[in-house]
Design an enzyme around this catalytic site. Structure first.
Site, short mmCIF file in Angstrom:
data_model
loop_
_atom_site.label_atom_id
_atom_site.label_comp_id
_atom_site.label_asym_id
_atom_site.label_seq_id
_atom_site.Cartn_x
_atom_site.Cartn_y
_atom_site.Cartn_z
N TRP A 170 -39.40 22.13 -31.66
CA TRP A 170 -38.80 20.93 -32.40
C TRP A 170 -38.13 20.09 -31.68
O TRP A 170 -37.93 18.81 -32.12
CB TRP A 170 -37.58 21.95 -33.41
CG TRP A 170 -38.26 22.59 -34.18
CD1 TRP A 170 -38.09 24.33 -33.98
CD2 TRP A 170 -39.34 22.51 -35.20
NE1 TRP A 170 -38.98 24.75 -35.17
CE2 TRP A 170 -39.69 23.80 -35.62
CE3 TRP A 170 -39.96 21.32 -35.68
CZ2 TRP A 170 -40.86 23.85 -36.69
CZ3 TRP A 170 -40.78 21.51 -36.62
CH2 TRP A 170 -41.13 22.57 -37.41
N ASP B 10 -29.39 19.70 -33.06
CA ASP B 10 -30.26 20.11 -34.17
C ASP B 10 -29.56 21.66 -34.43
O ASP B 10 -30.03 22.37 -33.58
CB ASP B 10 -31.53 20.05 -34.00
CG ASP B 10 -32.37 20.67 -35.06
OD1 ASP B 10 -31.78 21.38 -35.92
OD2 ASP B 10 -33.44 20.48 -35.15
N LYS C 222 -32.08 27.84 -43.95
CA LYS C 222 -31.72 28.93 -42.94
C LYS C 222 -30.62 29.48 -43.85
O LYS C 222 -30.72 30.60 -44.30
CB LYS C 222 -31.74 28.75 -41.74
CG LYS C 222 -32.79 27.74 -40.94
CD LYS C 222 -34.10 28.15 -40.79
CE LYS C 222 -34.91 27.28 -40.08
NZ LYS C 222 -36.38 27.75 -40.02
#
Lengths: 365, 365
Positions: free
Chosen positions: B106, B177, B201
């Site tokens: 990511w 992030d 999440k």
């Protein structure tokens, strides 16, 4: 405030009423989808269950609209507003121009966004002086020589206008924001290079956008495009470049099934015309209410009307609410009333509204 | 395929398990929210009911994280991927540079996206050679002189790594992030200029992103930014520049309430550490399983483990599934297993998994 034990007739412009059958099905499997022991909301977007949901939804949408194979069908996040940026970035290069028909706030916003990146974008119609009560007739003769595409908003939610007959062009690709009317009437997809629609009217929850685009007409551009706006990338990854709004796609799929079970768009168009005619007739034949949109441009999705005496507006809305007729207030800049009667609004809802309006006229006005 | 009549323990990495109490509450009011006669999904985003939902959710999130007033709290669509584009576009100008710590896929994707627009972006750590099993210690000394910000991924979902101690910088703003760990542990928001997290999440449904940013550290840039990526515009409009993913915001709000009722992040952190310790201890004390991540970098959210004999992988997953332990397959490029144990995973779920692992080791290995 009223406290309803059953569902009301919800005339909101969007997010809007969804079919009660769809909502009941989703509620039933909310905590446990088909024996998986989890909600669709909790599933991996890379797993078989969600892939099946996604594939079926695309398959059903292709069937509903008879979408040719050369068109990509992609789910984007972010609503029509994301497409206002994505379209110029995918279809224009430095110095390029496109033609915009300004039939209301959303077309104006789409054009302003395009202009930020490509200052040459052009206006071929501006309905501002008519209060956006008129729509243009767009033909090849309307199209600028340099236009890389022509951009329209096919139904204008705020003003309650639509193109009764959609343009058909050969001179430039046609791109249409169909947010507030996609799936409400038959459509020849091949007349368009891009059709897009935010889901929150006739498709599903807000935050999801359907984009249908002719892959053969997508130009190669040399500048960078943000990944989540990149048509080629998103299509190549089958709407799974990143984690999409999975639950919204699931609801959209349930809505497509609901439409197919009810005879598809041909049947929907008939029902929508019937509902709209019932309401416009009641308005036109009344001496209290009037509809500001000229007949040729009247939307079947968003019926805008006013009362001759605006002092009664508050009372009308209050009583309507109390009678289970919600969301009838007109758009903030427009005043008056708006009844959004998307696919999910049953005929009985419109009949109830018409009865209420007649009763109000008789007893309160 | 198993057919469960109750909910399973869902170890998916995201979209992931949500608290059953939250799901039951949402299911109960799915067709009729608080006597309004409609679903939250069907409500106008400009109406009082949704505004209350939105305001309360922002208020509760501020409370959970003790977010100072000078930070904006904004809901964006599109997941972390949209922020990969939005951050450089909001924080960099032509020729500018920023420092990226590449601790996994990511971070690499975020850096590649930034590089498309700003070729000067810099790498201050690359974990590729260690298979992303190590994380850097980032201090002011690590920061390039020209860096406009330093970018990290605080928890790496795929590899099961996290910064046990988060960096604290004075030389450049820190952007993180936190998709797979926000709300799982205490956090000093003031150590960051931007914190963002895709919801799928610990927050809610996919397709929603929370962005928390220091308004005083946002630079003025001269280039155009797509509206749905524009931090100033989105904040000024209180997440309502366009129609946001309303239903997802509602679920997020229910999750925040659930967290506050359970003692907030201090309590969550304790429980998460307890769950993670239980699972890592079981792995470390076994002769069949092993955890590849060095202890200082182990995530409390995503516990990655393997079996010494990979021939047993299929059987392990099959039996786990049949026993109501879902989503344990490792990331596609990683193989092995991953148990994502976000806030919503009860201790009982981890205990059940540990028992299953022990039983499997005893009888099948």
């Amino acid at each position: 405030m009223a406290n309803f034990t059953t569902r009301v007739y919800n005339f909101n412009a969007g997010p809007a009423m969804l079919p009660t059958e769809v909502m009941e099905k989703a509620q039933g499997e909310f905590l446990n989808y088909q024996g998986t022991g989890m909600s669709v909301m909790e599933m991996s977007h890379r797993g078989k269950h969600f892939q099946d949901i996604l594939d079926k939804s695309v398959h059903d949408l292709r069937k509903l609209l008879s979408i040719p194979d050369r068109y990509g069908v992609v789910y984007f996040p972010g609503g029509a507003t994301l497409q206002f940026s994505a379209i110029p970035l995918n279809y224009l290069g430095e110095g390029d121009s496109a033609d915009f028909a300004l039939t209301g706030v959303w077309a104006v916003k789409a054009r302003e966004e395009a202009k930020k990146f490509y200052p040459n974008v052009n206006i071929i119609f501006d309905g501002k002086d008519s209060g956006y009560m008129n729509l243009p007739t767009i033909t090849d003769a309307s199209v600028s020589d340099k236009a890389k595409y022509v951009y329209i908003t096919s139904n204008n939610t705020i003003y309650g206008t639509r193109y009764s007959t959609l343009p058909k062009l050969t001179k430039a690709p046609l791109i249409a924001d169909m947010t507030s009317e996609l799936l409400s009437r038959k459509l020849n997809v091949e007349d368009f290079s891009v059709i897009f629609a935010g889901a929150q009217k006739n498709i599903g929850p807000s935050g999801l956008t359907v984009v249908i685009f002719d892959k053969e007409k997508l130009p190669q551009v040399s500048h960078p495009i943000p990944n989540l706006m990149n048509y080629i990338l998103m299509e190549k990854n089958g709407s799974l470049y990143n984690t999409p709004p999975t639950y919204s796609i699931y609801i959209a799929g349930l809505v497509y099934s609901w439409l197919l079970e009810r005879g598809g768009l041909e049947e929907m168009e008939k029902q929508n015309e019937k509902k709209a005619a019932l309401l416009y007739d009641a308005i036109d034949s009344s001496s209290l209410y009037n509809a500001p949109v000229p007949k040729p441009f009247r939307s079947t999705m968003n019926v805008v009307f006013r009362m001759k005496d605006t002092k009664l507006d508050e009372k009308f809305l209050e009583l309507a609410e109390a009678n289970g007729l919600a969301g009838l207030k007109g758009y903030r800049d427009m005043g008056g009333f708006r009844a959004s009667i998307y696919n999910a609004m049953p005929l009985a809802g419109v009949e109830t509204l018409v009865s209420f309006m007649k009763e109000f006229e008789k007893t309160k006005a």
